[in-house]
Design an enzyme around this catalytic site. Structure first.
Site, PDB file in Angstrom:
ATOM      1  N   THR A   1      23.239  32.960  53.716  1.00 46.07           N
ATOM      2  CA  THR A   1      22.504  32.372  54.841  1.00 46.07           C
ATOM      3  C   THR A   1      23.439  31.830  55.910  1.00 46.07           C
ATOM      4  O   THR A   1      24.534  31.342  55.597  1.00 46.07           O
ATOM      5  CB  THR A   1      21.614  31.221  54.347  1.00 46.07           C
TER       6      THR A   1
ATOM      7  N   TYR B   1      20.669  22.546  50.469  1.00 47.00           N
ATOM      8  CA  TYR B   1      20.405  23.994  50.438  1.00 47.00           C
ATOM      9  C   TYR B   1      21.648  24.748  50.899  1.00 47.00           C
ATOM     10  O   TYR B   1      22.145  25.654  50.203  1.00 47.00           O
ATOM     11  CB  TYR B   1      19.202  24.334  51.333  1.00 47.00           C
TER      12      TYR B   1
END
Ligand code: UDP
Length: 326
Positions: free
Chosen positions: A119, A143
């Site tokens: 990501t 995250y």
């Protein structure tokens, strides 16, 4: 059929299921390994499903023994930023611990090739745009930290075992399978395009615009939206690439075009022909003003190009919302 089997962790999820379809179309047999806690059995249509926890190395090893995959694609991970702030240990355990378990099972069975779902959240709030792979890595939430750990676990194991790997740092995955066979299905849904379309379909509440006072042309955040099928195609291309280019690679995966929240809403109004009610809310913590990819590295290495416009992404996602009701 090319006779090759690929183990796809998280194959019952959004990007995983689209990639299973792309693999099947390229002649591979995708074997999904998924806990079905966040994934959906209904989206596993292109190969067998094995239900199991990503942290269970023995269960993964048993699936590897059964199907003898030539490579692994790793999508199984938790992905909600807000949840990661409240339950960081769950993110470390699932994302980092799960990757460790997977790598251990791969090493035991001599599987040296892996393509990983990463990501752009590892860049945090970058100062420079567009973002290249050499931009400073500085995630700002659990995250992002856990996804960075996944990268490091794969890279370290690859270096120690002469493995071959690609980590794709996705920007904003959007859209759905144009044939309507799979699509985005998150519970709860936090992403912009599905929330806009749910508001358009009258399923969801009015769209909340999180902040209109950013230093951008219309005050709303700018993001790089990329069709999930373009992402899936890149994964298949990465397998071909690794066959002739052993070693490790990190690639941004984006369309290199930035659209503001308001521009996405306007696109959705055009595509759907529906009024889309919006309310303007305070900024969402942790959002960068602008995140746009420089994807020149992946274009050069894989010869891959994103094909779908924002309009096509919204159109495919809209047909999926109408068909599925999600
Ligand atoms: N966003 C919004 N309303 C929503 C969901 C998202 O205004 O209901 C904004 C969000 O603040 C961000 C952009 O849309 O600027 C994209 O958010 P998303 O959650 O889809 O992806 P992210 O960029 O956070 O990975």
């Amino acid at each position: 059929m090319n006779g090759k089997t690929i183990l796809v962790t998280g194959g019952a999820g959004y990007v995983g299921s689209h990639t299973c379809k792309a693999l099947a179309q390229a002649g591979y047999t995708p074997v999904t390994y998924d806990s079905l806690i966040r994934g959906h059995r209904e989206l596993v249509k292109w190969g067998p499903l094995e239900i199991g926890d990503i942290c269970d190395a023995a269960a993964i090893a048993a699936v590897i023994k059964k199907y003898k995959p030539s490579a692994v694609m790793h999508f199984a991970a938790l992905t909600v930023v807000g949840e990661s702030v409240e339950q960081p240990e769950m993110y470390q355990r699932t994302n980092a611990g799960g990757t460790t378990a997977l790598v251990q099972a791969m090493l035991e069975h001599d599987i040296g090739t892996i393509v990983v779902s990463g990501t752009c959240a590892v860049y945090g709030i970058p100062r420079i745009t567009p973002i290249t792979e050499d931009t400073l890595i500085a995630p700002i939430n659990p995250y992002g930290h856990s996804k960075l750990m996944m990268e490091r676990i794969v890279a370290d194991a690859g270096a120690a075992s002469n493995g071959s790997w690609v980590i794709f740092r996705y920007f904003n995955a959007a859209g759905a399978d144009p044939d309507g066979e799979t699509g985005e299905w998150h519970e709860p849904e936090t992403h912009l395009i599905p929330n806009i379309l749910r508001a358009a379909a009258g399923i969801g509440a009015p769209l909340q615009v999180f902040g209109d006072d950013y230093p951008t042309p219309d005050g709303t955040c700018v993001r790089d939206y990329i069709h999930v099928c373009d992402i899936a195609r890149a994964h298949v291309a990465a397998l071909d690439y690794l066959e002739s280019h052993p070693g490790g690679n990190i690639f941004n995966l984006g369309s290199e075009a930035g659209y503001s929240v308001r521009e996405v809403i306007d696109t959705a109004r055009r595509v759907t022909g529906k009024p889309i009610p919006v309310t303007v809310e305070p900024r969402r913590p942790g959002d960068s003003a602008v995140l746009v990819a420089d994807a020149s590295r992946v274009k050069k290495a894989l010869g891959w190009r994103p094909q779908a416009t924002l309009e096509q992404q919204v159109d495919d996602a809209w047909r999926w919302v109408l068909k599925s009701g999600y």
